[in-house]
Enzyme design. Structure first.
Site, PDB file in Angstrom:
ATOM      1  N   GLU A   1      31.547  13.963 -23.541  1.00  0.00           N
ATOM      2  CA  GLU A   1      32.207  14.684 -22.445  1.00  0.00           C
ATOM      3  C   GLU A   1      32.962  15.863 -23.055  1.00  0.00           C
ATOM      4  O   GLU A   1      33.519  15.734 -24.148  1.00  0.00           O
ATOM      5  CB  GLU A   1      33.172  13.733 -21.725  1.00  0.00           C
ATOM      6  CG  GLU A   1      33.890  14.364 -20.550  1.00  0.00           C
ATOM      7  CD  GLU A   1      34.727  13.343 -19.775  1.00  0.00           C
ATOM      8  OE1 GLU A   1      34.142  12.403 -19.199  1.00  0.00           O
ATOM      9  OE2 GLU A   1      35.956  13.490 -19.767  1.00  0.00           O
TER      10      GLU A   1
ATOM     11  N   ARG B   1      36.972  19.816 -10.440  1.00  0.00           N
ATOM     12  CA  ARG B   1      36.154  20.157 -11.624  1.00  0.00           C
ATOM     13  C   ARG B   1      36.827  21.188 -12.509  1.00  0.00           C
ATOM     14  O   ARG B   1      36.638  21.193 -13.726  1.00  0.00           O
ATOM     15  CB  ARG B   1      34.777  20.662 -11.193  1.00  0.00           C
ATOM     16  CG  ARG B   1      33.928  19.627 -10.484  1.00  0.00           C
ATOM     17  CD  ARG B   1      33.579  18.440 -11.369  1.00  0.00           C
ATOM     18  NE  ARG B   1      32.826  17.428 -10.631  1.00  0.00           N
ATOM     19  CZ  ARG B   1      32.510  16.242 -11.121  1.00  0.00           C
ATOM     20  NH1 ARG B   1      32.877  15.884 -12.340  1.00  0.00           N
ATOM     21  NH2 ARG B   1      31.842  15.378 -10.389  1.00  0.00           N
TER      22      ARG B   1
ATOM     23  N   TYR C   1      32.757  10.935  -4.724  1.00  0.00           N
ATOM     24  CA  TYR C   1      31.750  10.024  -5.257  1.00  0.00           C
ATOM     25  C   TYR C   1      31.578   8.855  -4.290  1.00  0.00           C
ATOM     26  O   TYR C   1      32.556   8.354  -3.724  1.00  0.00           O
ATOM     27  CB  TYR C   1      32.188   9.447  -6.610  1.00  0.00           C
ATOM     28  CG  TYR C   1      32.004  10.338  -7.819  1.00  0.00           C
ATOM     29  CD1 TYR C   1      31.285  11.526  -7.776  1.00  0.00           C
ATOM     30  CD2 TYR C   1      32.548   9.956  -9.047  1.00  0.00           C
ATOM     31  CE1 TYR C   1      31.136  12.311  -8.910  1.00  0.00           C
ATOM     32  CE2 TYR C   1      32.404  10.738 -10.181  1.00  0.00           C
ATOM     33  CZ  TYR C   1      31.701  11.914 -10.113  1.00  0.00           C
ATOM     34  OH  TYR C   1      31.556  12.685 -11.238  1.00  0.00           O
TER      35      TYR C   1
ATOM     36  N   ARG D   1      45.916   5.399  -9.726  1.00  0.00           N
ATOM     37  CA  ARG D   1      46.192   6.840  -9.610  1.00  0.00           C
ATOM     38  C   ARG D   1      46.071   7.292  -8.164  1.00  0.00           C
ATOM     39  O   ARG D   1      46.952   7.992  -7.634  1.00  0.00           O
ATOM     40  CB  ARG D   1      45.226   7.606 -10.513  1.00  0.00           C
ATOM     41  CG  ARG D   1      45.317   9.120 -10.369  1.00  0.00           C
ATOM     42  CD  ARG D   1      44.412   9.855 -11.338  1.00  0.00           C
ATOM     43  NE  ARG D   1      43.001   9.499 -11.207  1.00  0.00           N
ATOM     44  CZ  ARG D   1      42.021  10.012 -11.947  1.00  0.00           C
ATOM     45  NH1 ARG D   1      42.308  10.887 -12.900  1.00  0.00           N
ATOM     46  NH2 ARG D   1      40.770   9.634 -11.760  1.00  0.00           N
TER      47      ARG D   1
ATOM     48  N   TYR E   1      38.559   1.480 -16.075  1.00  0.00           N
ATOM     49  CA  TYR E   1      38.573   2.844 -15.512  1.00  0.00           C
ATOM     50  C   TYR E   1      38.663   2.820 -13.988  1.00  0.00           C
ATOM     51  O   TYR E   1      39.403   3.597 -13.384  1.00  0.00           O
ATOM     52  CB  TYR E   1      37.337   3.638 -15.952  1.00  0.00           C
ATOM     53  CG  TYR E   1      37.270   4.983 -15.255  1.00  0.00           C
ATOM     54  CD1 TYR E   1      38.264   5.941 -15.450  1.00  0.00           C
ATOM     55  CD2 TYR E   1      36.238   5.277 -14.361  1.00  0.00           C
ATOM     56  CE1 TYR E   1      38.230   7.165 -14.791  1.00  0.00           C
ATOM     57  CE2 TYR E   1      36.192   6.499 -13.700  1.00  0.00           C
ATOM     58  CZ  TYR E   1      37.190   7.443 -13.919  1.00  0.00           C
ATOM     59  OH  TYR E   1      37.155   8.644 -13.252  1.00  0.00           O
TER      60      TYR E   1
END
Ligand code: 3EB
Length: 325
Positions: A318, A209, A196, A144, A137
């Site tokens: 999730e 979000r 983050y 990305r 991940y």
């Protein structure tokens, strides 16, 4: 009817509903959740249950379609849906392949005059394999972010996203794009993912979000990112799926309240009829408990349970959603 498909209505008439929702108009793209279907997007995940098996994202405009440079596209008016699917060996480092995939997707979007991102879905195998910064991940996030940076996307140009681990050896990236941006909404309970701290990896996850776009008529369509038991930037309730679910419900309530305020749409503060929830569950045995709790909290919403790995190994569930008002 149990497996009746849902339809989502996009701007200039974008609708999202279970497939077969009975509305006129064209289909920009479909997401087959319960069973793979050719010409439909998919997650490559086992469907655990619920009353949402297919999503139809519909428009009141003619759709054209094609394929170039490995990217499949479908266009209706100002909306462009892009799909990229490619074998992905779970033993490999995915960073370079993900960067190359995003390079192509973003070039296709730009060439079509649709460089603004509205919604992104990412599925890849073995998302938690690898230790520390070698975790797949984190390597995905690196690839990305590199592609987005090269193409000149700033923090404000990210969009709602999902990144989930599946069991099939396939990288799937789907993007919904347009010439003009949507409206991004952040959650006051959570640090923005793109901010983050370093402890979660060398490049922060590139997503907002939630992203809202104008729907048909006066309606707005709110697309909510995969939402987990993260408060601030930390995982809460490791090893306790019921407590993680309660935290997710609070996160969704908070994000929806913020959306309702930012957009001046009180109706977006709750999920209601027309709300579609995809629930990604790490351990399939947890689905009945999760489904029962979500039905109690949001009886009108439609639910799909999918067996998937969440992108931090301590997260057990999730939820992403589409809602409108
Ligand atoms: C989180 O809050 C959970 O990397 O695109 C959720 C949604 C998550 C999207 C992504 C990651 C992504 O950090 C993980």
């Amino acid at each position: 009817m149990l497996h009746e498909p849902a339809r989502v209505n996009l701007p200039g008439g974008v609708r999202v509903e279970p497939v077969g929702g009975g509305r006129a108009g064209s289909t920009l793209f479909e997401f087959a959740l319960a069973e793979p279907r050719s010409h439909a997007a998919g997650c490559g995940l086992a469907w655990l249950g619920g009353d949402l098996a297919d999503e139809c994202w519909g428009v009141d405009a003619p759709v054209s379609a094609g394929r170039e440079d490995g990217v499949t596209w479908r266009r209706a008016g100002d909306l462009l849906f892009l799909a990229f699917e490619q074998p992905d060996d779970p033993a490999d480092d995915p960073a370079a392949a993900v960067e190359a995939a995003y390079d192509r997707l973003l070039a296709t979007a730009a060439a079509a005059g649709c460089r603004q991102l509205l919604r992104a879905w990412n599925y890849l195998p073995a998302i938690n394999a690898g230790a520390g910064d070698a975790e797949r991940y984190r390597r995905f996030c690196l690839g990305r972010a590199a592609a987005l940076e090269k193409a000149g996307y700033g923090e404000g140009e990210l969009c709602a996203g999902t990144a989930i681990g599946g069991d099939e050896p396939l990288l799937r990236v789907y993007l919904l794009c347009a010439p003009e941006p949507g409206i991004n909404i952040e959650n006051p309970r959570q640090v923005s993912a793109y901010r983050y701290p370093r402890q979660y990896g060398p490049r922060s996850p590139s997503f907002a979000r939630a992203t809202a776009i104008t729907g048909p008529g006066d309606a707005m369509l709110l697309m909510i990112s995969g939402t987990a038991s993260v408060v601030g930037h930390r995982t809460l309730h490791e090893d306790d799926v019921a407590a993680q679910l309660e935290e997710i419900i609070r996160n969704l309530e908070s994000l929806m309240a913020q959306s309702a305020r930012d957009l001046g749409r009180p109706g977006l503060a709750e999920f209601g009829e027309g709300s579609l929830l995809r629930v990604y569950v790490r351990n399939a045995d947890d689905w009945p408990l999760i489904e029962a709790r979500l039905r109690r909290r949001w009886p009108a919403a439609r639910l799909a349970g999918l067996r998937g790995d969440v992108c931090r190994s301590d997260l057990l569930v999730e939820i992403e959603a589409v809602s409108r008002s």
